[in-house]
Design a protein around this motif. Structure first.
Motif, PDB file in Angstrom:
ATOM      1  N   PHE A 180       0.784  -1.379   0.081  1.00 15.45           N
ATOM      2  CA  PHE A 180       0.201  -0.194  -0.572  1.00 15.45           C
ATOM      3  C   PHE A 180       0.358   0.828   0.345  1.00 15.45           C
ATOM      4  O   PHE A 180       2.136   0.862  -0.087  1.00 15.45           O
ATOM      5  CB  PHE A 180      -0.998  -0.048   1.181  1.00 15.45           C
ATOM      6  N   PHE A 181       0.761   2.311  -0.122  1.00 15.01           N
ATOM      7  CA  PHE A 181       0.700   3.525   0.423  1.00 15.01           C
ATOM      8  C   PHE A 181       0.751   4.181   1.584  1.00 15.01           C
ATOM      9  O   PHE A 181      -0.420   4.466   2.028  1.00 15.01           O
ATOM     10  CB  PHE A 181       0.383   4.888  -0.935  1.00 15.01           C
ATOM     11  N   TYR A 182       1.722   5.643   1.879  1.00 15.30           N
ATOM     12  CA  TYR A 182       1.082   6.445   2.994  1.00 15.30           C
ATOM     13  C   TYR A 182       1.389   8.047   1.901  1.00 15.30           C
ATOM     14  O   TYR A 182       2.659   8.037   1.295  1.00 15.30           O
ATOM     15  CB  TYR A 182       2.374   6.121   3.844  1.00 15.30           C
ATOM     16  N   GLY A 217      -5.057   6.042   8.977  1.00 19.71           N
ATOM     17  CA  GLY A 217      -3.231   6.204   9.477  1.00 19.71           C
ATOM     18  C   GLY A 217      -3.119   6.834  10.643  1.00 19.71           C
ATOM     19  O   GLY A 217      -3.686   6.244  11.738  1.00 19.71           O
ATOM     20  N   TYR A 218      -2.231   8.081  10.352  1.00 18.87           N
ATOM     21  CA  TYR A 218      -1.848   8.641  12.049  1.00 18.87           C
ATOM     22  C   TYR A 218      -1.030  10.003  11.219  1.00 18.87           C
ATOM     23  O   TYR A 218      -1.339   9.925  10.246  1.00 18.87           O
ATOM     24  CB  TYR A 218      -0.749   7.839  12.768  1.00 18.87           C
ATOM     25  N   PHE A 252      -8.147   5.448  -0.576  1.00 14.39           N
ATOM     26  CA  PHE A 252      -7.947   6.153   0.817  1.00 14.39           C
ATOM     27  C   PHE A 252      -8.793   4.822   1.330  1.00 14.39           C
ATOM     28  O   PHE A 252      -9.521   3.766   1.093  1.00 14.39           O
ATOM     29  CB  PHE A 252      -8.611   6.753   1.491  1.00 14.39           C
ATOM     30  N   ILE A 253      -7.978   3.828   2.534  1.00 13.40           N
ATOM     31  CA  ILE A 253      -8.283   2.893   2.745  1.00 13.40           C
ATOM     32  C   ILE A 253      -7.898   2.746   4.644  1.00 13.40           C
ATOM     33  O   ILE A 253      -7.321   3.454   4.660  1.00 13.40           O
ATOM     34  CB  ILE A 253      -7.799   1.356   2.286  1.00 13.40           C
ATOM     35  N   ASN A 254      -8.485   1.474   4.971  1.00 14.68           N
ATOM     36  CA  ASN A 254      -8.281   1.024   6.645  1.00 14.68           C
ATOM     37  C   ASN A 254      -6.574   0.681   6.634  1.00 14.68           C
ATOM     38  O   ASN A 254      -6.475  -0.326   5.809  1.00 14.68           O
ATOM     39  CB  ASN A 254      -9.228   0.794   7.435  1.00 14.68           C
ATOM     40  N   CYS A 255      -6.158   1.426   6.910  1.00 15.60           N
ATOM     41  CA  CYS A 255      -4.424   1.205   6.838  1.00 15.60           C
ATOM     42  C   CYS A 255      -4.200  -0.555   7.418  1.00 15.60           C
ATOM     43  O   CYS A 255      -5.125  -0.336   8.768  1.00 15.60           O
ATOM     44  CB  CYS A 255      -3.845   1.867   8.303  1.00 15.60           C
ATOM     45  N   PRO A 256      -3.845  -1.195   6.965  1.00 11.12           N
ATOM     46  CA  PRO A 256      -3.437  -2.514   7.160  1.00 11.12           C
ATOM     47  C   PRO A 256      -2.060  -2.873   7.806  1.00 11.12           C
ATOM     48  O   PRO A 256      -2.195  -3.658   8.771  1.00 11.12           O
ATOM     49  CB  PRO A 256      -2.759  -3.352   5.860  1.00 11.12           C
ATOM     50  N   VAL A 294      -0.615   1.175  14.798  1.00  9.73           N
ATOM     51  CA  VAL A 294       0.060   3.156  14.620  1.00  9.73           C
ATOM     52  C   VAL A 294      -0.529   3.844  15.129  1.00  9.73           C
ATOM     53  O   VAL A 294      -1.701   3.633  15.140  1.00  9.73           O
ATOM     54  CB  VAL A 294       0.198   2.849  13.010  1.00  9.73           C
ATOM     55  N   THR A 295       0.058   4.592  16.133  1.00  4.69           N
ATOM     56  CA  THR A 295      -0.512   5.261  16.028  1.00  4.69           C
ATOM     57  C   THR A 295      -0.150   6.887  16.415  1.00  4.69           C
ATOM     58  O   THR A 295       1.710   7.154  15.652  1.00  4.69           O
ATOM     59  CB  THR A 295      -0.107   5.188  17.845  1.00  4.69           C
TER      60      THR A 295
END
Length: 231
Positions: A29-31, A181-182, A209-213, A217-218
């Motif tokens: 995936f991408f950030y 994400g964060y 956009f997706i829910n982060c896999p 991660v905070t």
């Protein structure tokens, strides 16, 4: 026999080298990373405006970074495909506005874009060529519209402090994902935590956009109350 053994070893080395390249340059995936210019500049190192002038008071693109579900990421995947400015001439004005460089000395942004393509973009070239890579980032910025989402939630870049949870909620609304994400923060000269960068997870195609896999991660280096400085 010696020649046969040498040939066998040579072939194995080539195969291992090829596999290493495939593993190194694969991603899940991408950030999509944006940064607030007011926080970038409000530090001891300061900033320099681009040669095109002071950017708008809006989030600027930092990059579109391939990542893996396990937290690792590929980088500098194809030195044989360096950044070519001629490939993005039709995007130039948009990049200058939406992806400006604030580093010193002042520049027109080309060195910034070169770094992002060479380090990150070349790792996604099987899906996005150079033009598509930069076009995808521009489209994602428009799709998220972080500043508008924050302002709609009453979070304005005026030097005030806001609950980190409220910032997260506003970005969740903008992306449509609870685990978007964060946020990462930096500090000003007084030690105040500032809203600095927003990391949003994007699918393998660089479009949605997706829910982060990734798990666990905070928000990074952020206090419970975060300053949103003016610019």
């Amino acid at each position: 026999m010696k020649y046969s053994n040498f040939y066998s070893v040579f072939v194995k080395l080539l195969i291992l080298q090829s596999l290493a390249v495939v593993v190194r340059c694969d991603y899940d995936f991408f950030y999509f990373v944006q940064q607030w210019p007011g926080s970038y500049c409000d530090t001891s190192q300061g900033c320099c405006y681009p040669t095109t002038g002071k950017p708008a008071s809006d989030f600027g693109i930092h990059g579109l970074w391939p990542n893996n579900d396990d937290g690792s990421y590929p980088s500098n995947c194809d030195p044989n495909n360096p950044f070519d400015p001629s490939q993005i001439q039709d995007l130039l004005s948009s990049l200058q506005a939406e992806w400006p460089s604030l580093s010193c000395p002042s520049s027109d942004g080309t060195s910034f874009w070169t770094h992002e393509w060479d380090k990150h973009g070349t790792c996604s070239e099987s899906v996005l060529d150079e033009h598509d890579y930069f076009a995808a980032a521009l489209a994602l910025k428009s799709q998220a519209n972080l500043l508008q989402a924050l302002e709609n939630a009453g979070i304005n870049p005026n030097g005030s402090f806001y609950a980190l949870s409220d910032i997260d909620n506003a970005i969740e609304q903008a992306t449509g994902n609870k685990n978007y994400g964060y946020v990462s923060c930096n500090t000003d000269d007084y030690g105040n935590g500032q809203l600095y960068q927003v990391y949003i997870c994007v699918d393998h195609s660089g479009q949605n956009f997706i829910n982060c896999p990734t798990n666990g991660v905070t928000d990074q280096n952020c206090p419970s109350s975060v300053e949103f400085p003016s610019f």
